[in-house]
Write a protein that holds these residues in place. Structure first.
Motif, PDB file in Angstrom:
ATOM      1  N   ASP A  17      -4.186   7.451 -10.429  1.00 45.21           N
ATOM      2  CA  ASP A  17      -4.256   7.348  -8.921  1.00 45.21           C
ATOM      3  C   ASP A  17      -4.766   8.802  -8.422  1.00 45.21           C
ATOM      4  O   ASP A  17      -4.466   9.702  -8.934  1.00 45.21           O
ATOM      5  CB  ASP A  17      -3.017   6.941  -8.496  1.00 45.21           C
ATOM      6  CG  ASP A  17      -2.717   7.036  -6.924  1.00 45.21           C
ATOM      7  OD1 ASP A  17      -3.667   6.458  -6.305  1.00 45.21           O
ATOM      8  OD2 ASP A  17      -1.804   7.497  -6.550  1.00 45.21           O
ATOM      9  N   ASP A  19      -3.725  10.409  -4.574  1.00 48.20           N
ATOM     10  CA  ASP A  19      -2.750  11.130  -3.882  1.00 48.20           C
ATOM     11  C   ASP A  19      -1.319  10.990  -4.522  1.00 48.20           C
ATOM     12  O   ASP A  19      -0.937   9.795  -5.055  1.00 48.20           O
ATOM     13  CB  ASP A  19      -2.643  10.469  -2.664  1.00 48.20           C
ATOM     14  CG  ASP A  19      -3.775  10.427  -1.940  1.00 48.20           C
ATOM     15  OD1 ASP A  19      -4.681  11.497  -2.129  1.00 48.20           O
ATOM     16  OD2 ASP A  19      -4.180   9.710  -1.242  1.00 48.20           O
ATOM     17  N   GLY A  20      -0.806  12.155  -4.793  1.00 51.74           N
ATOM     18  CA  GLY A  20       0.662  12.022  -5.636  1.00 51.74           C
ATOM     19  C   GLY A  20       0.458  12.318  -7.107  1.00 51.74           C
ATOM     20  O   GLY A  20       1.552  12.235  -7.908  1.00 51.74           O
ATOM     21  N   ASP A 136       1.696   6.690  -8.764  1.00 48.44           N
ATOM     22  CA  ASP A 136       3.055   7.170  -8.434  1.00 48.44           C
ATOM     23  C   ASP A 136       3.795   6.286  -7.494  1.00 48.44           C
ATOM     24  O   ASP A 136       4.619   6.315  -6.669  1.00 48.44           O
ATOM     25  CB  ASP A 136       2.772   8.458  -7.514  1.00 48.44           C
ATOM     26  CG  ASP A 136       1.860   8.412  -6.331  1.00 48.44           C
ATOM     27  OD1 ASP A 136       1.240   7.428  -6.424  1.00 48.44           O
ATOM     28  OD2 ASP A 136       2.180   9.240  -5.252  1.00 48.44           O
ATOM     29  N   ARG A 137       3.048   4.872  -7.552  1.00 50.57           N
ATOM     30  CA  ARG A 137       3.628   3.786  -6.583  1.00 50.57           C
ATOM     31  C   ARG A 137       3.496   2.554  -7.452  1.00 50.57           C
ATOM     32  O   ARG A 137       2.825   2.457  -8.443  1.00 50.57           O
ATOM     33  CB  ARG A 137       2.864   3.692  -5.259  1.00 50.57           C
ATOM     34  CG  ARG A 137       2.817   5.074  -4.558  1.00 50.57           C
ATOM     35  CD  ARG A 137       2.021   4.775  -3.333  1.00 50.57           C
ATOM     36  NE  ARG A 137       2.726   4.132  -2.162  1.00 50.57           N
ATOM     37  CZ  ARG A 137       2.678   4.033  -0.873  1.00 50.57           C
ATOM     38  NH1 ARG A 137       1.312   4.284  -0.609  1.00 50.57           N
ATOM     39  NH2 ARG A 137       3.379   3.315  -0.044  1.00 50.57           N
ATOM     40  N   ASP A 140       0.180   0.920  -8.136  1.00 56.45           N
ATOM     41  CA  ASP A 140      -0.730   1.651  -9.423  1.00 56.45           C
ATOM     42  C   ASP A 140      -0.185   0.980 -10.522  1.00 56.45           C
ATOM     43  O   ASP A 140      -1.093   0.342 -11.409  1.00 56.45           O
ATOM     44  CB  ASP A 140      -0.509   3.005  -9.319  1.00 56.45           C
ATOM     45  CG  ASP A 140      -0.806   3.640  -8.312  1.00 56.45           C
ATOM     46  OD1 ASP A 140      -1.887   3.512  -7.517  1.00 56.45           O
ATOM     47  OD2 ASP A 140      -0.048   4.629  -7.871  1.00 56.45           O
TER      48      ASP A 140
HETATM   49 MG    MG Z   1      -0.462   7.592  -5.029  1.00 58.56          MG
END
Ligand code: MG
Length: 428
Positions: A17, A19-20, A136-137, A140
């Motif tokens: 992923d 972002d993050g 991070d979510r 994902d």
């Molecule tokens: Mg993310």
């Protein structure tokens, strides 16, 4: 797609992923959001190095990102494209897929749907079951699971639903995610194991029981000794010990060292030691204790057909001078003390790689990585194409640990502390 190909020819990927995971997300009210624009992207400083490590392990690296703000009309496709271009230019990614849609319906690519991963698999010829999804979510992890990948959740502590069921690995950072991928690979045995090594393992020692134990190990292809080790092992009669060992180990190279400091006497000793058996390599120190080069002696012994192992070398100039004397002669070794080089704060790998290169024109000479300090040196020697590494039994016994699961090893370590504290009867 995958049914058309033999799974063995498929490559494996790590899907990441964006972002993050690769760059910091903007966290507002406990929820992550993408940065405002390409200029605001803040890549984790360790990301490029970690991705390079995965790439070196043979993984295809693909970024898969949901960017629903485009469908929501709050940012433009150009804004997303510029950010993705920056990720591709700053990180060693092989590709990037972005879903610009919103809502649970209407597309097959918005994570937790697996569309972007399936497309990556088709375009890059991937084995999805051998691939990883890092995010991070929960979406994902859901997408990774739906595609049949091993899932890694980086828990950034957002106030939102966590993956349920949990990911295969839950970690706190990208570094830990990469470590868990590498440890997973080792468990599966897909990373290099001791039997994949091209470098030949020699046992360095002069203790009879230890040498015989190593002789029974099919991974051990030869032996080296030296006067210091012999003295430590309590050997008093040099020739009797050597002849006894040669009777027990008649078919693998064994090095025995001369111990005179005068070149004339060294030559006499070398010819005598060389006559003890066809598998004997006579160790000649690169200089005498006055620092005078042994190069001429080495040349004379090579001309006389004596197999030599020229030892205590630490510089490329020594490798060059000695290899010129050994070129075209009987089989020979040059021992570069990589471990002692490392003791001076220098990385021995580039030096050893250069020595391998230097010896290409002289196929009768093999390079020995000598005085290793830890088991990792065996893999470093293998990586630079070094022909032989000679290690003490203490190091060679660690071959049984290669690829060991680190959680398991951590637990063994804790048990060891507990057991030792108990047997010592400590009380506080
Ligand atoms: Mg993310």
């Amino acid at each position: 797609m995958q049914t058309l190909k033999d799974a063995g020819s498929l490559r494996r990927a790590v899907f990441l992923d964006r972002d993050g995971v690769l760059n910091r997300a903007e966290v507002r009210a406990g929820r992550p959001y993408p940065p405002a624009d390409a200029g605001a992207m803040d890549f984790f400083p360790e990301a490029a190095g970690l991705l390079a490590e995965l790439k070196a392990g043979g993984f295809v690296l693909l970024c898969v990102t949901n960017q629903p703000d485009v469908a929501r009309g709050t940012r433009t496709p150009e804004n997303v494209r510029a950010m993705n271009a920056r990720a591709l230019s700053e990180l060693p990614l092989d590709g990037l897929y972005a879903c610009l849609h919103d809502g649970p319906d209407g597309c097959g690519c918005r994570k937790p749907k697996p569309g972007m991963l399936l497309r990556g698999a088709a375009e890059h010829g991937l084995d999805l079951a051998g691939s990883f999804m890092v995010g991070d979510r929960a979406g994902d992890v859901g997408a990774g699971r739906a595609a049949g990948c091993v899932t890694v959740f980086i828990d950034r502590g957002y106030s939102e639903t966590r993956p349920e069921p949990p990911a295969d690995y839950t970690v706190a950072s990208l570094a830990e995610a990469v470590a868990s991928i590498i440890s997973h690979e080792r468990k599966l045995g897909t990373m290099k194991s001791a039997s994949d090594l091209k470098v030949k393992l020699f046992a360095d020692g002069a203790d009879k029981a230890g040498m015989l134990e190593m002789n029974a190990n099919p991974l051990i292809r030869g032996f080296t000794t030296n006067p210091t080790l012999m003295r430590k092992a309590g050997v008093t009669d040099y020739e009797a010990f050597a002849r006894d060992m040669l009777k027990q180990i008649p078919d693998k190279p064994i090095s025995f060292e001369v111990f005179s400091d005068e070149f004339g006497e060294m030559e006499r000793q070398a010819k005598l030691i060389g006559s003890w058996g066809p598998n004997v390599y006579v160790k000649i120190p690169v200089t005498n204790s006055r620092g005078e080069s042994s190069a001429d002696l080495v040349g004379a012994l090579a001309a006389a057909g004596v197999k030599q192992n020229v030892t205590a070398m630490m510089t490329l100039a020594q490798v060059r001078d000695i290899s010129q004397k050994l070129a075209g002669g009987p089989p020979a070794c040059v021992s570069v003390f990589a471990g002692r080089v490392a003791d001076t704060g220098r990385d021995p790998s580039p030096l050893m790689a250069a020595a391998v290169e230097m010896l290409v024109p002289t196929p009768n000479i093999e390079l020995i990585w000598a005085s290793p300090r830890e088991l990792l040196n065996v893999f470093q020697a293998d990586d630079v194409g070094c022909h032989i590494i000679t290690a003490t039994n203490d190091i060679l016994k660690k071959l049984g640990l290669v690829g060991k699961d680190l959680d398991e090893y951590s637990l063994d370590t804790v048990k060891m502390f507990k057991g030792d504290a108990e047997s010592a009867g400590y009380r506080l």
